[in-house]
Scaffold this motif. Structure first.
Motif, mmCIF file in Angstrom:
data_model
loop_
_atom_site.group_PDB
_atom_site.id
_atom_site.type_symbol
_atom_site.label_atom_id
_atom_site.label_comp_id
_atom_site.label_asym_id
_atom_site.label_seq_id
_atom_site.Cartn_x
_atom_site.Cartn_y
_atom_site.Cartn_z
ATOM 1 N N ASP A 26 -44.478 57.495 -66.671
ATOM 2 C CA ASP A 26 -44.045 57.192 -65.364
ATOM 3 C C ASP A 26 -44.150 58.353 -64.636
ATOM 4 O OD1 ASP A 26 -43.615 54.528 -66.409
ATOM 5 O OD2 ASP A 26 -41.500 54.825 -66.852
ATOM 6 N N LEU A 27 -44.724 58.084 -63.204
ATOM 7 C CA LEU A 27 -44.782 59.091 -62.333
ATOM 8 C C LEU A 27 -43.706 59.070 -61.511
ATOM 9 C CD1 LEU A 27 -48.834 58.886 -61.576
ATOM 10 C CD2 LEU A 27 -47.654 60.537 -62.968
ATOM 11 N N ASP A 28 -42.886 57.946 -61.270
ATOM 12 C CA ASP A 28 -41.795 57.545 -60.462
ATOM 13 C C ASP A 28 -41.000 56.550 -61.287
ATOM 14 O OD1 ASP A 28 -43.063 55.272 -59.826
ATOM 15 O OD2 ASP A 28 -43.932 56.275 -58.059
ATOM 16 N N TRP A 29 -39.691 56.446 -60.465
ATOM 17 C CA TRP A 29 -38.772 55.551 -61.333
ATOM 18 C C TRP A 29 -37.856 54.959 -60.077
ATOM 19 C CZ3 TRP A 29 -33.609 55.786 -61.542
ATOM 20 C CH2 TRP A 29 -32.753 54.831 -62.382
ATOM 21 N N LYS A 30 -37.722 53.894 -60.246
ATOM 22 C CA LYS A 30 -36.803 53.240 -58.951
ATOM 23 C C LYS A 30 -35.788 52.307 -59.671
ATOM 24 C CE LYS A 30 -38.285 49.744 -56.504
ATOM 25 N NZ LYS A 30 -39.116 49.201 -55.597
ATOM 26 N N GLU A 184 -51.354 61.791 -62.161
ATOM 27 C CA GLU A 184 -51.595 61.438 -61.038
ATOM 28 C C GLU A 184 -52.902 61.541 -60.216
ATOM 29 O OE1 GLU A 184 -48.713 61.200 -57.058
ATOM 30 O OE2 GLU A 184 -47.968 61.901 -58.931
ATOM 31 N N SER A 185 -53.470 62.848 -60.370
ATOM 32 C CA SER A 185 -54.752 63.229 -59.805
ATOM 33 C C SER A 185 -55.899 62.293 -60.129
ATOM 34 C CB SER A 185 -55.088 64.837 -60.054
ATOM 35 O OG SER A 185 -54.263 65.637 -59.764
ATOM 36 N N GLN A 186 -55.720 61.823 -61.432
ATOM 37 C CA GLN A 186 -56.824 60.969 -61.997
ATOM 38 C C GLN A 186 -56.683 59.496 -61.442
ATOM 39 O OE1 GLN A 186 -56.618 61.048 -66.221
ATOM 40 N NE2 GLN A 186 -57.272 63.445 -66.193
ATOM 41 N N GLY A 187 -55.503 59.024 -61.266
ATOM 42 C CA GLY A 187 -55.067 58.058 -60.818
ATOM 43 C C GLY A 187 -55.694 57.899 -59.202
ATOM 44 N N SER A 188 -55.340 58.845 -58.354
ATOM 45 C CA SER A 188 -55.698 58.985 -57.117
ATOM 46 C C SER A 188 -57.375 58.964 -57.015
ATOM 47 C CB SER A 188 -55.367 60.140 -56.503
ATOM 48 O OG SER A 188 -53.877 60.278 -56.391
ATOM 49 N N GLN A 198 -55.601 65.077 -51.744
ATOM 50 C CA GLN A 198 -55.060 66.240 -52.201
ATOM 51 C C GLN A 198 -54.416 66.244 -53.418
ATOM 52 O OE1 GLN A 198 -54.981 69.214 -50.637
ATOM 53 N NE2 GLN A 198 -55.592 68.680 -48.640
ATOM 54 N N HIS A 199 -54.172 67.286 -54.200
ATOM 55 C CA HIS A 199 -53.645 67.415 -55.449
ATOM 56 C C HIS A 199 -52.226 66.984 -55.158
ATOM 57 C CE1 HIS A 199 -52.340 68.647 -59.380
ATOM 58 N NE2 HIS A 199 -53.644 68.715 -59.624
ATOM 59 N N PRO A 200 -51.555 65.963 -55.839
ATOM 60 C CA PRO A 200 -50.302 65.642 -55.543
ATOM 61 C C PRO A 200 -49.119 66.450 -56.234
ATOM 62 C CG PRO A 200 -51.009 64.509 -57.722
ATOM 63 C CD PRO A 200 -52.318 65.365 -57.061
ATOM 64 N N CYS A 201 -49.429 67.384 -56.804
ATOM 65 C CA CYS A 201 -48.288 68.320 -57.170
ATOM 66 C C CYS A 201 -48.084 69.470 -56.201
ATOM 67 C CB CYS A 201 -48.624 68.891 -58.612
ATOM 68 S SG CYS A 201 -48.824 67.742 -59.651
ATOM 69 N N PRO A 202 -46.996 69.920 -55.965
ATOM 70 C CA PRO A 202 -46.586 71.032 -55.193
ATOM 71 C C PRO A 202 -47.297 72.264 -55.923
ATOM 72 C CG PRO A 202 -44.453 70.311 -56.171
ATOM 73 C CD PRO A 202 -45.711 69.150 -56.569
#
Length: 640
Positions: A26-30, A184-188, A198-202
């Motif tokens: 999971d890349l995020d959670w809500k 996440e990069s592969q998903g984008s 852009q690369h999603p990570c800081p």
């Protein structure tokens, strides 16, 4: 054929094994629900520590609590009073809790009923990427049902239960942050292969400030498909080493496309790039030599460097210009000079747009206002001398001349007063300028009404002069008093030139906020629309009445009649509504000339009519100061 078939089957088998062995995290959670509470003082209690075990969301009749260990660096223990954010009559408050493991970002959103969006509370602010991220939160045991608590709970939009429960818990597992980032990069890239995001990570850059530290440049890393010119650059001055007393390691973290930073800004837009500069466990302020942060972006006009002081506003994003200076080096590059360390970005103002030819327009307006003030004073003296003739239109012309003189005088001085007095003077001057404008419009409307009375209501005496004075001077003061009581309407207004957006023109007028905008449309623009439409109609009616007169066939008389009445009726202000399209520059200059010189044109009209009357030997043409209306009606009415 058989060897080729065997090889193909082997490849398919390997792919199946690879896909079966791979798993996505999971890349995020809500988590969302509705907090059912009592009608009393409400609190938000937060107790977060580092680790990766579980997070618990619980509620009772007076408090909503978030506890757990899911963060790598964030430690938070606080109580937030919610009385300002939840209505007293409200017994249920929808909410959502958002967790982004890559950023270590935890946000709570409280939604008011019947409203879109809500109040956001930053429980853990975005941070640089750590080695381990806590993700794949799975539901643990629920607490028993109760009268107050959480109902309609959902996790990642999966419905849990509609019953009121006092607490929910969710267990997490530690995962390598680089794995999440690559996922996440592969998903984008799969979503949009044509333009790689852009690369999603800081991205973080760490550097040690040695004893001989003489400053250093830091550049945000570039990724494939992104131009090097679109990166963010940071210059760390030598003064930073002196200010950092305990630590010597500086960390620059570059964020990209984080919607959290846009919270609370609807009139402005935050750039996609945000930079955090920190020295661990130290507060750095008032640097003698500022940090320089350069932002490359698309072509933009009005923009300003801002920072988010997380010490003053830890739970809500609040971008302020304090401590930062903006240097706009071209339409595509902005450099920020800041004397402290925190989060930095650039706010781009969407409205109002920069004004073209502002210097020329300002020069024309200043000259026109100065000439109009002198002309109106001369006209006032002229009309005061003519009051002996007992013409009933003289008090109305006099009221218009006084209001225009006051308007042009304030408009001529507004720039000087804004630069000298600032916010201490501008609320008063802005209110006075607005009053003078409304009073002038009102007197122009009285001119329209009085002319209609003379033409179509000949045998009914018009109102007394004191009635006109009440309407022209007292009535416009009422909306000004109301707006001043409401507050935050009048102040310093920045007018930005398109050729030099870093050097705005300051004036005392209405502020740039929603309340001032509504006040402007409901007062100024509404009165102006009524004035212009009635003035145009009255011009047509007067023309229909006098076009058969012998004097009308003289071209100069025809011109003076229509032009003079246009000045009286304020129809030239109608050009304000035509400022659009390919002729907008021409209309803007024409409107500026006609309206700023209105006092001069008005004086010229009266003196020309007086001269024509003398040339005609006191004929009926010039016998009235209203001029060019029906001969016998005006004569009998104004000479009575």
């Amino acid at each position: 054929m058989e060897p080729r078939l065997r090889d193909n089957l082997r490849v398919v088998f390997v792919l199946i094994l690879f896909s079966a062995g791979s798993s996505e995290h999971d890349l995020d959670w809500k988590f969302c629900g509705t907090w059912r509470h009592g009608k009393r003082s409400l609190m938000l209690n937060v107790n977060l520590t580092t680790g990766c075990s579980e997070i618990s969301v619980s509620a009772n009749d007076s408090s909503l609590s978030i506890d757990g260990q899911i963060t790598a660096q964030c430690m938070q223990s606080d109580g937030i009073d919610l009385r300002m954010f939840v209505l007293e009559s409200q017994e249920e408050t929808p909410f959502c809790l958002y967790w982004e493991p890559i950023l270590g970002q935890l946000k709570l959103q409280l939604n008011h009923k019947k409203e879109v969006g809500g109040e956001n509370f930053i429980l853990c602010k975005p941070d640089r990427m750590q080695h381990s991220c806590c993700t794949d939160l799975s539901q643990g045991p629920k607490e028993d049902q109760a009268t107050y608590g959480i109902k309609d709970g959902t996790a990642n939009d999966d419905f849990i239960t509609d019953k009121i429960t006092t607490a929910y818990s969710f267990k997490g597992i530690p995962v390598n942050c680089t794995t999440l980032c690559d996922q996440e990069s592969q998903g984008s890239s799969q979503v949009n292969m044509a333009s790689r995001a852009q690369h999603p990570c800081p991205h973080s850059s760490e550097m040690e400030m040695t004893e001989d530290f003489r400053g250093q440049n830091v550049t945000a890393p570039t990724t494939r498909g992104v131009s090097a010119e679109s990166t963010v650059t940071v210059y760390l001055p030598p003064a930073l080493k002196t200010a950092a007393k305990l630590r010597s390691k500086v960390i620059c973290t570059f964020f990209k496309n984080n919607s959290l930073f846009q919270d609370g800004h609807k009139e402005d837009r935050v750039l996609d790039d945000v930079v955090e500069i920190t020295v661990e466990n130290e507060v750095i302020v008032n640097l003698p030599d500022p940090i320089r942060i350069g932002f490359h972006h698309g072509k933009m006009h009005l923009r300003r460097c801002v920072s988010w002081d997380t010490r003053k506003d830890p739970s809500q994003v609040n971008w302020l210009e304090d401590g930062c200076k903006t240097e706009q080096k071209g339409p595509k590059y902005t450099e920020c000079l800041c004397n402290h360390l925190t989060y930095f970005t650039v706010l781009v103002q969407m409205e109002p747009r920069p004004v073209r030819h502002l210097l020329a327009l300002t020069a024309i307006t200043s000259l026109g206002c100065a000439v109009s003030v002198i002309s109106c004073v001369a006209l006032i003296i002229y009309l005061c001398r003519k009051r002996r003739s007992k013409e009933q239109s003289i008090p109305i012309h006099l009221g218009l001349a006084v209001s225009l003189a006051f308007l042009n005088l304030l408009f001529f001085l507004t720039g000087v007063l804004a630069n000298v007095g600032g916010e201490s003077v501008c609320p008063w001057v802005g209110a006075g300028l607005h009053y003078a404008l409304l009073s002038s419009f009102t007197w122009m409307g009285i001119e329209v009404f009085h002319t209609f009375w003379l033409v179509y209501m000949v045998f009914i005496p018009p109102p007394k002069p004191y009635v006109w004075n009440l309407v022209g001077f007292v009535l416009p003061a009422l909306p000004i008093i109301i707006l001043a009581a409401v507050g935050d309407i009048y102040g310093v207004r920045k007018v930005v030139p398109s050729d030099d957006v870093s050097n705005p023109y300051l004036m005392c007028w209405m502020k740039e906020n929603h309340k001032a905008l509504l006040a402007h449309y409901f007062t100024t623009m509404t009165i102006l629309a009524v004035l212009v439409s009635s003035g145009v109609v009255m011009l047509f009616l007067v023309y229909r009445e006098i076009r058969t007169r012998e004097e009308w066939r003289q071209s100069r008389v025809a011109f003076l009649s229509i032009w003079g009445l246009s000045c009286l009726f304020g129809t030239t202000w109608g050009l304000t509504f035509l400022d659009f399209g390919p002729l907008s520059d021409f209309v803007l200059f024409l409107s500026c000339i006609l309206n700023s010189f209105q006092g001069f044109f008005l004086m010229l009209r009266f003196y020309m009519l007086d001269w024509i009357r003398k040339q005609a030997g006191g004929s009926a043409l010039g016998s009235t100061s209203t001029g060019s209306t029906r001969q016998h009606m005006l004569q009998s009415q104004e000479k009575s």
